[in-house]
Design a protein around this motif. Structure first.
Motif, short mmCIF file in Angstrom:
data_model
loop_
_atom_site.label_atom_id
_atom_site.label_comp_id
_atom_site.label_asym_id
_atom_site.label_seq_id
_atom_site.Cartn_x
_atom_site.Cartn_y
_atom_site.Cartn_z
N ASP A 133 0.83 -1.20 0.00
CA ASP A 133 0.00 0.00 0.00
C ASP A 133 0.86 1.25 0.00
O ASP A 133 0.55 2.24 -0.68
CB ASP A 133 -0.93 0.01 1.22
CG ASP A 133 -2.07 -0.99 1.09
OD1 ASP A 133 -2.32 -1.46 -0.05
OD2 ASP A 133 -2.70 -1.30 2.12
N GLN A 134 1.94 1.24 0.77
CA GLN A 134 2.81 2.41 0.84
C GLN A 134 3.52 2.66 -0.49
O GLN A 134 3.68 3.81 -0.91
CB GLN A 134 3.82 2.24 1.97
CG GLN A 134 3.19 2.32 3.35
CD GLN A 134 4.14 1.91 4.44
OE1 GLN A 134 4.99 1.04 4.27
NE2 GLN A 134 3.98 2.52 5.61
N VAL A 135 3.94 1.59 -1.16
CA VAL A 135 4.58 1.74 -2.46
C VAL A 135 3.59 2.31 -3.48
O VAL A 135 3.92 3.17 -4.29
CB VAL A 135 5.14 0.38 -2.95
CG1 VAL A 135 5.66 0.50 -4.38
CG2 VAL A 135 6.25 -0.09 -2.03
N GLN A 136 2.34 1.86 -3.41
CA GLN A 136 1.32 2.38 -4.31
C GLN A 136 1.07 3.88 -4.05
O GLN A 136 0.91 4.67 -4.97
CB GLN A 136 0.02 1.60 -4.14
CG GLN A 136 -1.05 1.96 -5.16
CD GLN A 136 -2.28 1.11 -5.01
OE1 GLN A 136 -2.59 0.63 -3.92
NE2 GLN A 136 -3.01 0.93 -6.10
N GLN A 137 1.07 4.26 -2.77
CA GLN A 137 0.90 5.68 -2.43
C GLN A 137 2.04 6.51 -3.00
O GLN A 137 1.82 7.61 -3.55
CB GLN A 137 0.83 5.83 -0.91
CG GLN A 137 -0.43 5.28 -0.29
CD GLN A 137 -0.33 5.17 1.22
OE1 GLN A 137 0.64 5.67 1.82
NE2 GLN A 137 -1.29 4.52 1.84
N ALA A 138 3.28 6.02 -2.87
CA ALA A 138 4.43 6.74 -3.41
C ALA A 138 4.33 6.85 -4.93
O ALA A 138 4.65 7.89 -5.51
CB ALA A 138 5.72 6.04 -3.01
N ARG B 130 1.71 7.12 -6.64
CA ARG B 130 0.70 8.13 -6.96
C ARG B 130 1.17 9.54 -6.65
O ARG B 130 0.46 10.51 -6.91
CB ARG B 130 -0.59 7.85 -6.20
CG ARG B 130 -1.34 6.60 -6.63
CD ARG B 130 -2.78 6.64 -6.12
NE ARG B 130 -2.83 6.72 -4.67
CZ ARG B 130 -3.01 5.68 -3.84
NH1 ARG B 130 -3.12 4.47 -4.36
NH2 ARG B 130 -3.05 5.85 -2.54
N GLY B 131 2.33 9.66 -6.02
CA GLY B 131 2.86 10.98 -5.72
C GLY B 131 2.73 11.40 -4.27
O GLY B 131 3.11 12.52 -3.92
N GLU B 132 2.20 10.53 -3.42
CA GLU B 132 2.11 10.85 -2.00
C GLU B 132 3.48 10.69 -1.33
O GLU B 132 4.34 9.96 -1.81
CB GLU B 132 1.09 9.95 -1.31
CG GLU B 132 -0.33 10.10 -1.85
CD GLU B 132 -1.30 9.15 -1.17
OE1 GLU B 132 -1.14 8.92 0.05
OE2 GLU B 132 -2.20 8.63 -1.85
N ALA C 155 12.50 5.96 7.15
CA ALA C 155 12.63 6.15 5.71
C ALA C 155 11.41 6.90 5.19
O ALA C 155 10.29 6.66 5.64
CB ALA C 155 12.77 4.82 4.99
N VAL C 156 11.64 7.80 4.25
CA VAL C 156 10.57 8.59 3.61
C VAL C 156 10.81 8.55 2.11
O VAL C 156 11.95 8.65 1.65
CB VAL C 156 10.57 10.05 4.10
CG1 VAL C 156 9.38 10.81 3.53
CG2 VAL C 156 10.56 10.12 5.61
N VAL C 157 9.74 8.41 1.33
CA VAL C 157 9.87 8.40 -0.12
C VAL C 157 8.77 9.26 -0.73
O VAL C 157 7.64 9.31 -0.22
CB VAL C 157 9.82 6.97 -0.69
CG1 VAL C 157 8.51 6.27 -0.36
CG2 VAL C 157 10.06 6.98 -2.19
#
Length: 333
Positions: A30-35, A37-39, A55-57
């Motif tokens: 879910d976090q990879v999908q959010q990243a 999308r630009g989140e 870590a922040v992406v």
């Protein structure tokens, strides 16, 4: 695998190398999908010893070189609600005169070495009407002398904090942080060696500068004065990030025993995009003295949350500034 999952996102997913790196940083699907999308996504990783590892992406819609140029302008682009004061290295501020007056080796509310504590009391007449001014001047001279020594002798000149009963050598703590960040050996072995051996073994064209900042970590914690050494390294080629920016903490007035921040830029595929962009990954591994105490299990969650929120906020602020300035720099359509 993440590769199959991100493939379903079409052009929104990271290139293969960032995918592999996201796995190393334990981001969920879910976090990879959010990243993608630009989140901006932040998470806390499993620590070693008394560490907080975060870590922040996020995606940045601007060229890599534009971002690096703005990062050099650290005074403007790091400043945020969480980091209200940032300056390229000059005279640092003195935060707490009362703490300086009470400071003794092994019992001090500010992080200083034994020799610095002794020098402070030799320079200040605490009974004088201008004691506060004397203390401010002495504190600044002490930190400036330390920075000069560090630039001349490198890691060997890093402090041993004597604010607690047991001295803590920053150089030893920092070396362990680098060793624990295994991806550096895989993606940037020459840069890793430079971080461990500074000022020796500098890769070609590496850039360095120092800055001080005042950082806030929430209402329950004191503001922290830090001195940070930044090294900018562009890889000549090969897998992994195209550029690394290391933020090496060489001093902190409270809480931190050592800290390593790594800002990494992964180039985005240019096909189908009007604006060149990249994935920005920020990784921080810090050792914090509060987590040595008996209540460490209770404190870890609060400290981790404060650091995670601060890092997310800082990335959001920097990204907004960079994207806005890049847009303003372009000719009208």
């Amino acid at each position: 695998t993440f590769a199959l999952f991100l493939g379903a996102l079409g052009g929104q997913g990271p290139a293969p190398e960032p995918q592999s790196f996201f796995e190393k940083l334990e981001f969920s699907r879910d976090q990879v999908q959010q990243a993608a999308r630009g989140e901006i996504v932040a998470r806390t990783l499993k620590p070693k010893k008394h560490e907080v590892v975060t870590a922040v992406v996020g995606r940045v819609e601007a060229p890599e070189e534009f971002f690096i140029a703005r990062f050099r302008d650290i005074e403007r682009h790091k400043t945020s609600k969480a980091v209200p004061l940032v300056r390229k290295f000059s005279d640092p501020p003195c935060l707490e005169i009362r703490d300086l007056k009470k400071c003794r080796p092994g019992q001090c509310n500010l992080k200083l070495s034994r020799s610095q504590i002794e020098s402070l009391h030799q320079q200040v007449d605490w009974a004088a009407p201008d004691a506060a001014e004397q203390a401010t001047s002495a504190f600044r001279r002490i930190l400036l002398d330390y920075v000069r020594g560090y630039l001349a002798a490198g890691n060997r000149a890093m402090l041993a904090y004597d604010d607690k009963q047991e001295a803590v050598r920053i150089s030893d703590q920092f070396a362990e942080l680098v060793e624990a960040s295994a991806f550096l050996e895989e993606y940037a072995p020459d840069f890793r060696e430079y971080l461990l051996a500074f000022p020796e073994h500098a890769p070609p064209d590496v850039e360095d500068f120092l800055y001080w900042s005042r950082e806030n970590y929430g209402s329950d914690l004191k503001p922290v004065l830090t001195i940070t050494h930044v090294s900018i390294y562009r890889k000549p080629g090969g897998p992994g990030p195209a550029a690394f920016i290391a933020s090496k903490q060489i001093y902190a007035s409270h809480y931190f025993e050592a800290s390593l921040g790594l800002t990494m830029l992964f180039r985005l595929p240019s096909a189908g995009s009007a604006v060149p962009g990249f994935y920005l990954v920020y990784f921080n591994r810090s050792r914090i003295d509060l987590l040595r105490k008996w209540y460490a299990a209770l404190a870890r969650g609060s400290v981790s949350e404060s650091v995670r929120n601060s890092m997310r906020s800082s990335m959001a602020s920097m990204r907004s500034k960079v994207e806005a300035e890049y847009g303003q720099s372009q000719p009208p359509p």
